[in-house]
Design a protein around this motif. Structure first.
Motif, short mmCIF file in Angstrom:
data_model
loop_
_atom_site.label_atom_id
_atom_site.label_comp_id
_atom_site.label_asym_id
_atom_site.label_seq_id
_atom_site.Cartn_x
_atom_site.Cartn_y
_atom_site.Cartn_z
N GLY A 142 10.28 4.97 -4.06
CA GLY A 142 9.64 6.18 -4.42
C GLY A 142 10.40 7.59 -4.17
O GLY A 142 11.75 7.70 -3.91
N SER A 146 0.78 -0.99 -0.22
CA SER A 146 0.02 -0.13 -0.02
C SER A 146 0.96 1.30 0.02
O SER A 146 1.98 1.18 -0.20
CB SER A 146 -0.97 -0.02 1.29
N SER A 147 0.37 2.41 0.10
CA SER A 147 1.27 3.54 0.48
C SER A 147 1.70 3.66 1.94
O SER A 147 0.93 2.95 2.74
CB SER A 147 0.31 4.82 0.14
N THR A 181 7.69 2.63 2.61
CA THR A 181 7.20 3.47 1.61
C THR A 181 6.17 2.52 0.75
O THR A 181 5.48 3.31 -0.13
CB THR A 181 8.30 4.02 0.44
N LEU A 182 6.10 1.23 0.86
CA LEU A 182 5.46 0.37 0.27
C LEU A 182 4.45 -0.14 0.99
O LEU A 182 3.78 -1.43 0.61
CB LEU A 182 5.98 -0.42 -0.73
N GLY A 183 4.19 0.58 2.32
CA GLY A 183 3.32 0.07 3.24
C GLY A 183 3.51 -1.37 3.88
O GLY A 183 2.67 -2.07 4.51
N LEU A 217 -3.63 -1.04 -4.38
CA LEU A 217 -3.61 -0.45 -5.52
C LEU A 217 -4.63 -1.35 -6.51
O LEU A 217 -5.21 -0.75 -7.11
CB LEU A 217 -2.25 -0.74 -6.20
N SER A 227 8.67 -4.84 0.29
CA SER A 227 7.89 -3.72 0.44
C SER A 227 8.53 -2.88 1.62
O SER A 227 8.50 -3.37 2.96
CB SER A 227 6.64 -3.84 1.05
#
Length: 320
Positions: A97, A28-29, A70-72, A265, A67
């Protein structure tokens, strides 16, 4: 004795078994998963466990969850599903990111310490430790922020000795910058895997990466994305894997899919988009075993050798 850090603690490298080197258990974010897990699809944890159990039943013992924060990243969830499924999960620190808003001034040294703390102390206020570092450069190229993050990851690698995975954009040959930044921090290229290699079909460029001493990340097999986003099709990717094997790179190839068990996403897309996205990979995390290796065998590769690469190469990579 050589060991690897998983979310359940250290294990011997010989216990890794067959490894998928770049996957996403839940994505996720930054911060969303921790605060609003309801934004995942319904029964997202059951989907994660279904995928992990299917891996386990098909001989896959370990997954590197690629992850970072920054990718949750959600290390509590990773630990929970690892305990239930019996699949070893390796958590990631580092950065993917762009620069976040409202951050303020920060140095590469500060970030290196943050990443080292994830490894030495634990992630997100827990004692669950990361086992690998990640740095990222995409179409934006070597911006000031991206450059700083690579140097920070390089510093953290030198302090902790952990391996590094690189998110790349091979069509513009970003690894040429990325390996340079890591080398400037004294990182041994044997400690680095350059991921997303199948997005190019330039064998000379890939041979250059191999000759640097870095590992070849054979992931995005196939690419799960929105239609039209990537130019290199699945069959072309498969044929290029054979080209790399024929070029003698098999001893440094690390296989994976780079797909997601659960993701905000994809999970909340309209049903028709969700079905279209996943229609290219009904095998999910068995694509490599059941399709890639099958087609490579039909091209003349030894199936036993192919499967051994998913066991022997990750062990050698983590052992150094």
């Amino acid at each position: 004795m050589k060991t690897v850090q998983t979310v359940l603690g250290e294990i011997k490298t010989e216990e890794l078994g067959s490894v998928l080197m770049h996957e996403h258990v839940c994505t996720s974010s930054m911060g969303v998963a921790l605060s609003y897990p309801q934004l995942y699809g319904k029964n997202f944890e059951q989907q994660i466990l279904s995928d992990l159990k299917e891996m386990k039943e098909n001989g896959i013992s370990t997954v590197v969850d690629a992850s970072p924060v920054t990718l949750g990243r959600d290390v509590k969830e990773l630990k929970k599903v690892s305990e239930i499924s019996g699949v070893n999960i390796i958590a990631t620190t580092g950065w993917w990111g762009c620069e976040p808003p409202y951050l303020g001034p920060s140095t590469a040294e500060q970030w290196a310490q943050c990443f080292a703390d994830d490894i030495n102390k634990g992630c997100d206020g827990t004692d669950i430790k990361a086992g690998i570092l990640k740095a990222s450069m995409d179409k934006e190229g070597p911006t000031e922020w991206v450059t700083k993050m690579h140097h920070a990851v390089g510093m953290a690698q030198r302090e902790t000795g952990k391996k590094v995975m690189l998110h790349t954009y091979c069509p513009t040959e970003t690894p040429r910058h990325q390996l340079k930044f890591l080398r400037e921090e004294g990182v041994d290229m044997n400690d680095v895997v350059v991921d997303h290699i199948p997005e190019t079909t330039d064998i000379d460029f890939v041979k250059w990466i191999y000759d640097q001493g870095a590992w070849i990340g054979v992931d995005r097999m196939p690419i799960i994305s929105f239609p039209g986003e990537y130019a290199v099709g699945t069959e072309t990717r498969i044929k290029f894997v054979k080209t790399m094997l024929d070029a003698g790179m098999g001893d440094r190839m690390l296989f994976s899919h780079d797909i997601m068990c659960a993701s905000t996403l994809y999970d909340n897309q309209p049903e028709e988009i969700y079905r279209e996205v996943w229609s290219v990979c009904p095998e999910r995390f068995l694509f490599i075993k059941n399709r890639l290796f099958k087609e490579l065998a039909e091209m003349g590769c030894d199936p036993a050798y192919l499967w051994s690469l998913t066991i022997d190469n990750p062990r050698k990579f983590f052992e150094g």
